[in-house]
Design an enzyme around this catalytic site. Structure first.
Site, short mmCIF file in Angstrom:
data_model
loop_
_atom_site.label_atom_id
_atom_site.label_comp_id
_atom_site.label_asym_id
_atom_site.label_seq_id
_atom_site.Cartn_x
_atom_site.Cartn_y
_atom_site.Cartn_z
N GLY A 71 0.77 -1.24 0.00
CA GLY A 71 0.00 0.00 0.00
C GLY A 71 0.80 1.29 0.00
O GLY A 71 0.35 2.30 -0.54
N GLU A 126 4.28 4.53 5.97
CA GLU A 126 3.05 3.72 5.91
C GLU A 126 1.95 4.48 5.20
O GLU A 126 1.85 5.70 5.32
CB GLU A 126 2.57 3.38 7.33
N ASP A 127 1.11 3.75 4.49
CA ASP A 127 -0.05 4.40 3.88
C ASP A 127 -1.16 4.60 4.89
O ASP A 127 -1.79 5.65 4.93
CB ASP A 127 -0.57 3.60 2.67
N ASP A 130 -4.32 1.24 10.92
CA ASP A 130 -5.70 0.83 11.24
C ASP A 130 -5.72 0.23 12.64
O ASP A 130 -5.91 0.94 13.63
CB ASP A 130 -6.16 -0.15 10.16
N LYS A 158 -6.63 5.85 11.05
CA LYS A 158 -8.04 5.79 11.40
C LYS A 158 -8.25 6.22 12.85
O LYS A 158 -7.43 5.93 13.72
CB LYS A 158 -8.58 4.37 11.21
N PHE A 179 -13.89 1.84 5.46
CA PHE A 179 -13.07 1.09 4.50
C PHE A 179 -12.70 2.04 3.35
O PHE A 179 -13.56 2.39 2.54
CB PHE A 179 -13.87 -0.11 3.99
N VAL A 180 -11.44 2.44 3.30
CA VAL A 180 -11.03 3.42 2.29
C VAL A 180 -10.04 2.79 1.30
O VAL A 180 -9.31 1.87 1.63
CB VAL A 180 -10.40 4.68 2.93
N ASP A 186 -6.08 -0.73 -1.39
CA ASP A 186 -6.93 -1.52 -2.28
C ASP A 186 -8.13 -2.13 -1.57
O ASP A 186 -8.19 -2.18 -0.34
CB ASP A 186 -6.11 -2.66 -2.91
N ARG A 192 -6.04 0.78 -6.18
CA ARG A 192 -4.79 1.34 -5.65
C ARG A 192 -4.37 2.60 -6.40
O ARG A 192 -3.73 3.48 -5.85
CB ARG A 192 -3.66 0.31 -5.73
C1 PRP Z 1 -2.44 -2.33 5.04
C2 PRP Z 1 -1.61 -1.07 5.07
C3 PRP Z 1 -0.82 -1.21 6.34
C4 PRP Z 1 -1.66 -2.12 7.22
C5 PRP Z 1 -2.28 -1.32 8.30
O1 PRP Z 1 -1.71 -3.33 4.43
O2 PRP Z 1 -0.81 -0.97 3.93
O3 PRP Z 1 0.45 -1.78 6.09
O4 PRP Z 1 -2.70 -2.66 6.39
O5 PRP Z 1 -3.19 -2.09 9.04
P1 PRP Z 1 -3.02 -2.35 10.59
O6 PRP Z 1 -2.73 -1.05 11.24
O7 PRP Z 1 -4.36 -2.91 10.97
O8 PRP Z 1 -1.92 -3.34 10.79
P2 PRP Z 1 -2.39 -4.69 3.94
O9 PRP Z 1 -2.15 -5.76 4.97
O10 PRP Z 1 -3.81 -4.45 3.56
O11 PRP Z 1 -1.54 -5.09 2.69
P3 PRP Z 1 -1.31 -4.28 1.31
O12 PRP Z 1 -0.60 -2.99 1.66
O13 PRP Z 1 -0.46 -5.19 0.53
O14 PRP Z 1 -2.66 -4.03 0.69
#
Ligand code: PRP
Length: 203
Positions: A71, A126-127, A130, A158, A179-180, A186, A192
């Site tokens: 992400g 980080e993107d 959550d 969040k 859910f964004v 994604d 993405r």
């Molecule tokens: C997303 C995002 C962070 C993580 C945050 O990655 O890129 O790395 O979730 O969530 P958390 O705070 O609950 O740990 P994801 O696991 O969806 O993988 P991706 O980036 O490959 O889509």
């Protein structure tokens, strides 16, 4: 480590639109998208601010930016171009074991760094934060490698009162617990590449 208290505050993004959120005509949005939460202009302006703050902090000390795949690739690309200093870039990939969208609390490394970070100034990019599980794990793992300093920059966080406080030194936007997608995020491997952050249609 320096205090982050003097740094600019994250922009608060509420459902009522306290910032310049464009409520686009839903007919212009891709199928599956409910509404735009942060416009491309909002995001790029904030990224420029973050880039300036980070450049001022690191100066000539050449930080290592560690992007968290997948992400963060979009935010990383925008952020590093908003930093007018010398820097280095690497990526890590991690994955949560778990069922569907429910995290199990266990994280593992899928792709590690290519170089040692001992004595370096590391900036985790980080993107979104959550549950905070991914960031907590990365901080634990990377701190054990004896960097000189670790900081964290996230585009989105969040608003979740149930999540314990975590180290986030630089933050783009606080957003509602929805859910964004877009800007690297994604839903089922879609969206993405949207240049804005949007809420997914759930009904
Ligand atoms: C997303 C995002 C962070 C993580 C945050 O990655 O890129 O790395 O979730 O969530 P958390 O705070 O609950 O740990 P994801 O696991 O969806 O993988 P991706 O980036 O490959 O889509």
């Amino acid at each position: 480590m320096e205090s982050s208290l003097e740094l600019s505050e994250p922009r608060l993004c509420s459902n009522e639109g306290t910032i310049s959120v464009t409520r686009r005509d839903s007919s212009t949005l891709p199928d599956g998208i409910e509404r735009v939460l942060l416009t491309e202009d909002d995001i790029q302006a904030r990224v420029r601010e973050l880039g300036a703050e980070l450049s001022a902090h690191y100066g000539c000390r050449k930080p290592l930016l560690v992007g968290v795949l997948t992400g963060a690739y979009v935010f990383m690309a925008d952020l590093c171009r908003a930093m007018d200093i010398e820097l280095d870039v690497e990526f890590m990939a991690v994955s949560s074991y778990g069922i569907a969208t429910e995290t199990s609390g266990v994280v593992r490394i899928l792709k590690d760094l290519d170089t040692a970070i001992e004595g370096k100034e590391v900036l985790i990019v980080e993107d979104i934060i959550d549950s905070g599980l991914t960031l907590k794990y990365l901080l634990d793992v990377l701190r054990r490698r004896n960097p000189k300093d670790i900081r964290v920059v996230a585009l989105l966080k969040k608003i979740r009162p149930d999540v314990p406080p975590l180290q986030v030194d630089y933050l783009g936007f606080e957003i509602p617990d929805e859910f964004v997608v877009g800007c690297g995020l994604d839903a089922g491997r879609r969206f993405r590449n949207l240049p804005y952050v949007a809420v997914v249609r759930t009904a």
